[in-house]
Design a protein around this motif. Structure first.
Motif, mmCIF file in Angstrom:
data_model
loop_
_atom_site.group_PDB
_atom_site.id
_atom_site.type_symbol
_atom_site.label_atom_id
_atom_site.label_comp_id
_atom_site.label_asym_id
_atom_site.label_seq_id
_atom_site.Cartn_x
_atom_site.Cartn_y
_atom_site.Cartn_z
ATOM 1 N N ALA A 36 40.442 125.236 50.134
ATOM 2 C CA ALA A 36 41.216 124.093 50.626
ATOM 3 C C ALA A 36 40.782 122.867 49.824
ATOM 4 N N VAL A 37 41.629 122.437 48.860
ATOM 5 C CA VAL A 37 41.301 121.313 47.987
ATOM 6 C C VAL A 37 42.558 120.509 47.660
ATOM 7 N N PHE A 38 42.340 119.368 47.044
ATOM 8 C CA PHE A 38 43.426 118.573 46.475
ATOM 9 C C PHE A 38 43.265 118.586 44.962
ATOM 10 N N THR A 39 44.383 118.522 44.251
ATOM 11 C CA THR A 39 44.322 118.392 42.796
ATOM 12 C C THR A 39 43.916 116.968 42.446
ATOM 13 N N ASP A 40 43.694 116.715 41.159
ATOM 14 C CA ASP A 40 43.495 115.336 40.727
ATOM 15 C C ASP A 40 44.831 114.598 40.808
ATOM 16 N N THR A 41 44.813 113.304 40.588
ATOM 17 C CA THR A 41 45.990 112.451 40.726
ATOM 18 C C THR A 41 46.674 112.244 39.379
ATOM 19 N N PHE A 42 48.008 112.325 39.381
ATOM 20 C CA PHE A 42 48.805 111.986 38.208
ATOM 21 C C PHE A 42 49.953 111.107 38.680
ATOM 22 N N ASP A 43 50.142 109.953 38.076
ATOM 23 C CA ASP A 43 51.271 109.068 38.386
ATOM 24 C C ASP A 43 51.400 108.843 39.897
ATOM 25 N N ASP A 44 50.275 108.531 40.530
ATOM 26 C CA ASP A 44 50.223 108.198 41.958
ATOM 27 C C ASP A 44 50.545 109.353 42.907
ATOM 28 N N HIS A 45 50.376 110.584 42.462
ATOM 29 C CA HIS A 45 50.532 111.687 43.415
ATOM 30 C C HIS A 45 49.509 112.782 43.103
ATOM 31 N N PHE A 46 49.265 113.608 44.108
ATOM 32 C CA PHE A 46 48.404 114.781 43.983
ATOM 33 C C PHE A 46 48.992 115.861 44.872
ATOM 34 N N HIS A 47 48.439 117.057 44.803
ATOM 35 C CA HIS A 47 48.949 118.194 45.572
ATOM 36 C C HIS A 47 47.812 118.843 46.358
ATOM 37 N N LYS A 48 48.151 119.379 47.508
ATOM 38 C CA LYS A 48 47.191 120.106 48.334
ATOM 39 C C LYS A 48 47.274 121.596 47.988
ATOM 40 N N ILE A 49 46.115 122.238 47.973
ATOM 41 C CA ILE A 49 46.046 123.696 47.805
ATOM 42 C C ILE A 49 45.295 124.259 49.007
ATOM 43 N N CYS A 50 45.931 125.171 49.696
ATOM 44 C CA CYS A 50 45.308 125.892 50.803
ATOM 45 C C CYS A 50 45.608 127.364 50.556
ATOM 46 N N ASP A 51 44.596 128.151 50.201
ATOM 47 C CA ASP A 51 44.845 129.511 49.740
ATOM 48 C C ASP A 51 43.669 130.412 50.096
ATOM 49 N N THR A 52 43.809 131.672 49.776
ATOM 50 C CA THR A 52 42.769 132.675 49.958
ATOM 51 C C THR A 52 42.600 133.418 48.644
#
Length: 133
Positions: free
Chosen positions: A69-85
């Motif tokens: 469960a992490v967030f990506t780094d930021t690009f152009d004022d947005h980032f993405h959440k990752i929730c995986d196994t």
């Protein structure tokens, strides 16, 4: 008599649970770092970096997996959440293991990203004395 896999991927008797190597697979986590694939955001192609540490092992011995469960780094004022196994452990010849992780980030700014990577090896600094260079 029941059989299970020990941390080296070979069958072992349940009595091996007293063996130090049996428990090495029970309490550990993995570091990971990677990048997503490219996607367009308002016509600009970009990707994101991913880094973190898995949760503790879940599931049975040799076939265990980990939550991420992490967030990506930021690009152009947005980032993405990752929730995986992760996938199940992939055993290496030295008795250590890694895991494959494949998925898609949660959408943000009307797009998402695919990712595919392996975790780093567990316990990387535990090198047997006879393996030192």
């Amino acid at each position: 008599m029941g059989y299970k896999y020990n941390n080296r991927g070979r069958h072992s008797n349940e009595n091996d649970e007293g063996n130090e190597n049996y428990y090495r697979v029970k309490n550990h986590n993995h570091e990971f770092l990677s990048s997503t694939d490219y996607a367009k955001d308002e016509g600009v192609e970009h990707n994101h970096r991913i880094a973190g540490v898995t949760g503790p092992p879940m599931g049975p011995g040799k076939y265990h997996f980990h939550k991420i469960a992490v967030f990506t780094d930021t690009f152009d004022d947005h980032f993405h959440k990752i929730c995986d196994t992760t996938g199940p452990a992939l055993w290496l010849s030295d008795g250590k293991h890694i895991h494959l992780v494949e998925g898609t980030t949660e959408p943000e700014d009307q797009h998402d990203h695919d990712y595919f990577f392996t975790t780093l090896i567990q316990d990387p600094t535990n090198v047997p004395e006879d393996r030192n260079c």
